[in-house]
Design a protein around this motif. Structure first.
Motif: not given
Length: 358
Positions: A119-125, A160-162, A329-335
């Motif tokens: 769960a600590d790594y859910q996000g980008w990079d 959310l993905g790792m 919360g899925m900002a890149p998808l909406w953008e």
């Protein structure tokens, strides 16, 4: 403008019967006293003919992966802890199955080398250390998980993905013959994940020639299989496996859109599987993807597929709010779908109305 330095899968084997080369492929990666761990989709639990083809040696272990629910961070952490307790370390993780197994194998590989919870790594990079060697062997086509740089997980507060360069498989093995026994409805739902990837990528604001080249070919293959052909055969299995690969590549340098953003909310709250969730949402997205949705409905009708309806009926305000918060919360998808000013085009009220239609 800064361009992404895109990480590709290290090695790819393609061809009917290529699964029987798996032992030869992973042999150079074996380490002394460190087994290979094979994560196998529960679909194969009672199929000894298939299980006996898995190239076990020494302390190697088959772990049957429960895919009742989509991958959870708690499940990833549990498997990591069990493997660490039993073996200390492992030579590699081989994922054999559908998208959930593909994502589980990637996630556990990473967590064998990184501290804390997944769960600590859910996000980008956020992942900073490479995982153990990992191989992906898809047995159903459509998700593109075999080539993506993410493993989508449901955590304590979000789905959310790792997302990282370290998430990408070191090796994938694409054997179309492994997909021949997939049930018709499941095959369609997962194939439509690929088709929807393509529609969202090809109509998105992130579109570029790299993504367009892969996306157009994947969409063309999906339409050929599900609109032009009348009977399923081995040629269909081969083309759908390549559509899945190309569809995954198309979003690697672009992004998905509205259907995925909304379906993540469904999955988080209701546990709706990814493929069918995307179908449920996409069926109602004429406003955003009119041409793509029209063709989708034609495919559904042609193949007599059941798309569940009214799955959000009776939900409470709090439950709708949970889905809305996950989705927004899925900002890149909406953008990608709506542009940089996406917050002016979609809000909680409009999203609630969409969820009520599902």
């Amino acid at each position: 403008m800064k361009f992404r330095n895109f990480k590709l899968t290290g090695y790819v084997v393609y061809g009917n019967g290529s699964f029987d080369q798996l032992g030869e492929i992973i042999a150079p990666k074996r380490k002394d006293n460190a087994p290979m761990i094979f994560f196998v989709d529960e679909y194969f639990r009672d199929k000894p003919d298939f299980l006996n083809r898995i190239p076990l040696e020494g302390q190697d272990k088959i772990v049957i992966i429960d895919v009742t629910h989509e991958p959870k961070t708690t499940y990833v952490d549990k498997l990591r802890d069990e493997l660490t307790a039993a073996f200390g370390t492992v030579s590699g993780i081989i994922g054999i199955g559908g998208g959930s197994v593909m994502d589980m194998a990637k996630a556990v590989s990473l967590m064998m080398s990184n501290p804390g919870s997944s769960a600590d790594y859910q996000g980008w990079d956020l992942v900073k250390v490479p995982g153990v060697y990992k191989v992906g062997v898809p047995t159903i086509s459509g998700t593109g998980a075999e080539v993506s740089r993410t493993c989508v997980l449901t955590g304590p507060t979000r789905k959310l993905g790792m997302n990282s360069d370290y998430t990408v498989y070191d090796q994938i093995l694409l054997d179309p013959s492994l997909t021949a026994s997939v049930p018709v409805n499941q095959r369609f739902y997962t194939a439509m994940d690929c088709y929807i990837h393509c529609v969202e990528s090809l109509t998105g604001t992130y579109l570029n020639a790299f993504s367009k080249s892969y996306g157009e070919k994947a969409q063309e293959l999906c339409e050929e299989i599900f609109l032009q052909k009348n009977n399923w055969d081995s040629d269909s299995d081969e083309k759908l496996m390549m559509a899945s690969y190309a569809g995954g590549m198309s979003i690697a340098y672009s992004q998905v859109g509205v259907a995925h953003a909304v379906s993540y909310g469904l999955s988080y709250l209701l546990g709706t599987k990814h493929g069918i969730g995307n179908c449920i949402v996409f069926d109602k997205l004429e406003e955003y993807y009119p041409e793509g949705v029209a063709k989708f409905k034609e495919m559904v009708k042609k193949h007599n597929i059941d798309i569940p309806q009214h799955i959000t009926k009776g939900l409470t305000d709090a439950q709708f709010d949970t889905m809305i918060n996950v989705s927004l919360g899925m900002a890149p998808l909406w953008e990608n779908a709506l542009g940089k000013d996406w917050k002016e085009k979609i809000d909680a009220k409009k999203l609630r109305a969409l969820y009520e239609r599902l």
